[in-house]
Design a protein around this motif. Structure first.
Motif, short mmCIF file in Angstrom:
data_model
loop_
_atom_site.label_atom_id
_atom_site.label_comp_id
_atom_site.label_asym_id
_atom_site.label_seq_id
_atom_site.Cartn_x
_atom_site.Cartn_y
_atom_site.Cartn_z
N THR A 143 -44.31 -32.52 -49.08
CA THR A 143 -45.47 -32.83 -48.25
C THR A 143 -46.23 -34.03 -48.80
N GLU A 192 -44.36 -26.68 -56.98
CA GLU A 192 -43.70 -27.91 -57.42
C GLU A 192 -43.31 -27.89 -58.89
N GLU A 220 -41.56 -21.56 -49.40
CA GLU A 220 -42.56 -22.38 -50.07
C GLU A 220 -42.31 -22.27 -51.56
N ASN A 276 -44.80 -24.04 -44.07
CA ASN A 276 -43.86 -22.92 -44.12
C ASN A 276 -44.11 -21.97 -42.96
N ASN A 286 -45.10 -18.29 -54.36
CA ASN A 286 -44.15 -19.41 -54.34
C ASN A 286 -43.47 -19.70 -55.67
N ILE A 288 -39.96 -25.93 -49.39
CA ILE A 288 -41.12 -26.75 -49.03
C ILE A 288 -42.02 -26.83 -50.25
N THR A 289 -42.20 -28.03 -50.76
CA THR A 289 -43.01 -28.20 -51.97
C THR A 289 -43.96 -29.37 -51.79
N ASN A 337 -48.51 -31.51 -41.03
CA ASN A 337 -47.80 -30.23 -41.02
C ASN A 337 -47.01 -30.07 -39.73
N LYS A 340 -48.20 -26.83 -48.16
CA LYS A 340 -46.97 -26.04 -48.27
C LYS A 340 -47.03 -24.77 -47.41
#
Length: 451
Positions: A137, A119, A116, A67, A89, A57-58, A276, A63
């Motif tokens: 996201t 990025e 998580e 998560n 992360n 999840i980025t 979310n 995030k």
């Protein structure tokens, strides 16, 4: 030989985790950092890792919450999940989570691996743990000292996305949705227009360039800042009319919405949480957990990365909204949250010098990227703008937005004595505070002496 060395490093790392617990430390990344220093490809040697059940999840915002939602829902349905809920992360945090949740021979205990991921370091993590599933996201302006501008982050994420990957992308965020061009399978999640959606027609409003052709993106409306139904005015790129998972019938008063034919309870009722929830439902659906089961799990969900702190101070209650001040979207969201409270209030805002890595820097454009109109018409009795770095700049932004200058006190200082002395002048007990986490912790440390 590599396998033997991996086992030795793993044992040493597990002992390090034990020492962290013994000393009362979380140890969210130390064990992983130790292991990766001794064996650069350490993560690749774990067993019982199924790429089809591994998910990253980025993105810029959401995030941690996403998560936590996904892991909570999967565990509530009886699934075993290995994860980094603490928010560590980077690759060291991922390694630590796998060290913690594995046998002495490196067999991961979780049936699902949900992480998580920062990025900027997604590619580094993917190299050692090639997940088949990736959630994005959003990709927005954030922490410019580290991240530069959003297109720089976009390129880093796009470099990882490939035709052997399934991606979950925000249908109303242009950059995230445009990653569809690189993926093998795309699943979109969406939020229908609701009572708190809005349009922009202000002087300071800006849009963005189309990630496909660089021409203007036009938003029909926004559900949160820079996220909403959109279309490119040139190439026709637009949010999908029929997304795979969509939140509809949002009822903020009763804290419910509908998704996949099920009425779902909202643990938190701010608009930004809706994306979310939609993403969590989309992921769980892919892993075989239906919306009805997810909805039931939401009833007991508590966000580990809390964003609102309530602090009693004399007769007052200070509501601290925890944000990344280097992020205009989260700052706007905080403004919008405060504006929902129509009771008379005192507003403290302290945007600070940004201390990421040296040389530290200051800028003023974050506040100018924000929409302040709803905030300034929400019954603010007085505003206290403090900061050694940008107190006057912040006050000017509020004045340009239409807030009366005679109801703003500027404190060009970070001294808590000055801030609390000014706050004590007002008999209003409803107080909102926005500042960065380090300053908030300093204020709370000094709070007892002012009481």
């Amino acid at each position: 030989m590599k396998r033997i060395w991996f086992t030795i490093v793993l044992w040493g790392s597990k002992f390090g985790l034990f020492l962290c617990r013994l000393l009362g430390k979380n140890g969210t990344y130390i064990a992983g950092a130790f292991a990766l220093k001794l064996q650069k490809d350490f993560i690749t040697h774990f067993t019982h890792v199924d790429p089809e059940r591994t998910l990253f999840i980025t993105g810029t915002n959401g995030k941690s919450t996403t998560n936590n939602l996904i892991v909570h829902a999967l565990r509530a349905s009886g699934k075993k999940v290995t994860t980094n809920l603490e928010g560590a992360n980077l690759i060291t945090g991922v390694a630590t989570a796998m060290i913690r949740d594995s046998s002495m021979l490196g067999r991961v205990n979780g049936d699902y691996l949900i992480f998580e991921t920062d990025e900027r370091y997604l590619a580094q993590i993917y190299e050692q743990l090639p997940a088949k599933n990736l959630c994005v996201t959003n990709i927005q302006k954030d922490q410019v000292q580290r991240n530069g501008e959003p297109d720089f982050i976009y390129k880093k994420i796009a470099k990882v996305v490939n035709k052997d990957m399934r991606i979950f992308v925000n249908n109303e965020e242009p950059r995230a949705l445009s990653l569809e061009d690189y993926a093998g399978e795309v699943r979109t999640y969406s939020v229908e227009r609701h009572s708190k959606s809005f349009e922009k027609n202000g002087f300071y409003d800006v849009t963005m360039g189309c990630p496909k052709c660089n021409n203007k993106i036009a938003f029909n409306y926004y559900n949160v800042d820079n996220v909403g139904e959109f279309r490119c005015t040139s190439c026709g790129f637009h949010s999908r009319i029929q997304p795979d998972v969509q939140v509809t019938d949002v009822d903020f008063e009763n804290r419910t919405f509908r998704c996949d034919g099920v009425s779902v309870h909202m643990p938190y009722d701010q608009p930004f949480f809706l994306y979310n929830y939609a993403l969590a439902i989309a992921v769980c659906k892919m892993f075989g957990v239906g919306a009805e089961s997810v909805s039931k799990s939401f009833e007991s969900f508590r966000n580990i990365a809390g964003r609102l702190e309530l602090i009693p101070y004399k007769t007052k209650e200070i509501k601290y909204i925890r944000i990344k001040q280097e992020n205009p979207e989260t700052l706007t969201t905080a403004f919008d949250f405060i504006s929902q409270d129509k009771e008379r209030k005192i507003f403290l805002i302290g945007l600070e010098q940004l201390e990421d890595f040296q040389p530290f820097y200051t800028n003023t454009f974050y506040a100018f990227d924000c929409d302040v109109e709803s905030l300034l018409h929400s019954n603010i009795e007085h505003c206290i703008s403090f900061s050694e770095a940008v107190a006057y700049d912040t006050a000017n932004r509020l004045i340009y937005g239409g807030f009366p200058e005679d109801r703003i006190t500027v404190i060009p200082s970070d001294e808590n004595d000055d801030i609390f002395a000014e706050l004590d002048k007002y008999d209003c007990d409803n107080v909102y505070l926005i500042t960065w986490l380090h300053k908030y912790e300093q204020m709370m440390e000094d709070l007892p002496k002012y009481e």
